[in-house]
Design a protein around this motif. Structure first.
Motif, mmCIF file in Angstrom:
data_model
loop_
_atom_site.group_PDB
_atom_site.id
_atom_site.type_symbol
_atom_site.label_atom_id
_atom_site.label_comp_id
_atom_site.label_asym_id
_atom_site.label_seq_id
_atom_site.Cartn_x
_atom_site.Cartn_y
_atom_site.Cartn_z
ATOM 1 N N ASP A 265 4.320 15.727 3.660
ATOM 2 C CA ASP A 265 4.120 17.029 2.723
ATOM 3 C C ASP A 265 5.498 17.775 2.728
ATOM 4 N N THR B 243 -3.116 14.471 5.183
ATOM 5 C CA THR B 243 -2.870 14.741 3.774
ATOM 6 C C THR B 243 -1.822 15.394 3.452
ATOM 7 N N SER B 244 -1.565 15.194 1.889
ATOM 8 C CA SER B 244 -0.126 15.844 1.462
ATOM 9 C C SER B 244 -0.677 16.400 0.070
ATOM 10 N N THR B 245 0.174 17.608 -0.054
ATOM 11 C CA THR B 245 -0.031 18.186 -1.526
ATOM 12 C C THR B 245 1.011 18.022 -2.444
ATOM 13 N N THR B 246 2.092 17.187 -1.770
ATOM 14 C CA THR B 246 3.150 16.793 -2.402
ATOM 15 C C THR B 246 3.396 15.515 -2.797
#
Length: 141
Positions: free
Chosen positions: A67, A76-79
């Motif tokens: 991330d 999880t990753s927002t990017t």
């Protein structure tokens, strides 16, 4: 550098630009401050820049992804989304990509044109990190 290698690098770079539009992937450290960055080689690795030099493909712990906002590996990753499916070939080099229509099909981009729902053999699923149909997938579930 052979033409196959150039093609693979171009495909990976194009995917990264799509997957990480707000946090561009690092392919060089020229002019970048020392630190960790989103790799152009996928979500499960990251790159470190030190004094203008790049150390790429640094692995995240199994099951985690980089991330770039948090500057660390997370569940999880927002990017870097875990399912980088393709609905348009705009900006992508010709090649095969993950379809948004399921794990048992894939997309082919050819000169900007999208060919979707290309089937994997019946016992296989698409794995975008391998760019092939495989028994299991780290990118599609």
């Amino acid at each position: 550098m052979g033409s196959k290698h150039v093609f693979v690098v171009a495909v990976i770079y194009s995917l990264c630009a799509v997957a990480v539009a707000s946090n561009p992937c690092v392919s060089t450290c020229a002019g970048r401050p020392t630190g960790d960055y989103q790799s152009r080689n996928g979500c499960n690795v990251y790159a470190t820049c030190v004094n203008g030099y790049i150390c790429d493909n640094r692995p995240c712990v199994a099951g985690t992804v980089w991330d770039d906002t948090l500057k660390r590996c997370e569940m999880t990753s927002t990017t870097c989304p875990p399912n980088p499916c393709v609905t348009s070939c705009n900006g992508l080099v010709s090649g095969d990509y993950q379809s948004c229509n399921g794990c048992n099909v894939y997309v082919t981009c050819n000169a900007g044109h999208l060919i979707d729902n290309r089937p994997c053999p019946s016992t296989l699923v698409w794995d975008d990190s391998l760019r092939a149909c495989a028994r299991t997938s780290s990118t599609c579930s």
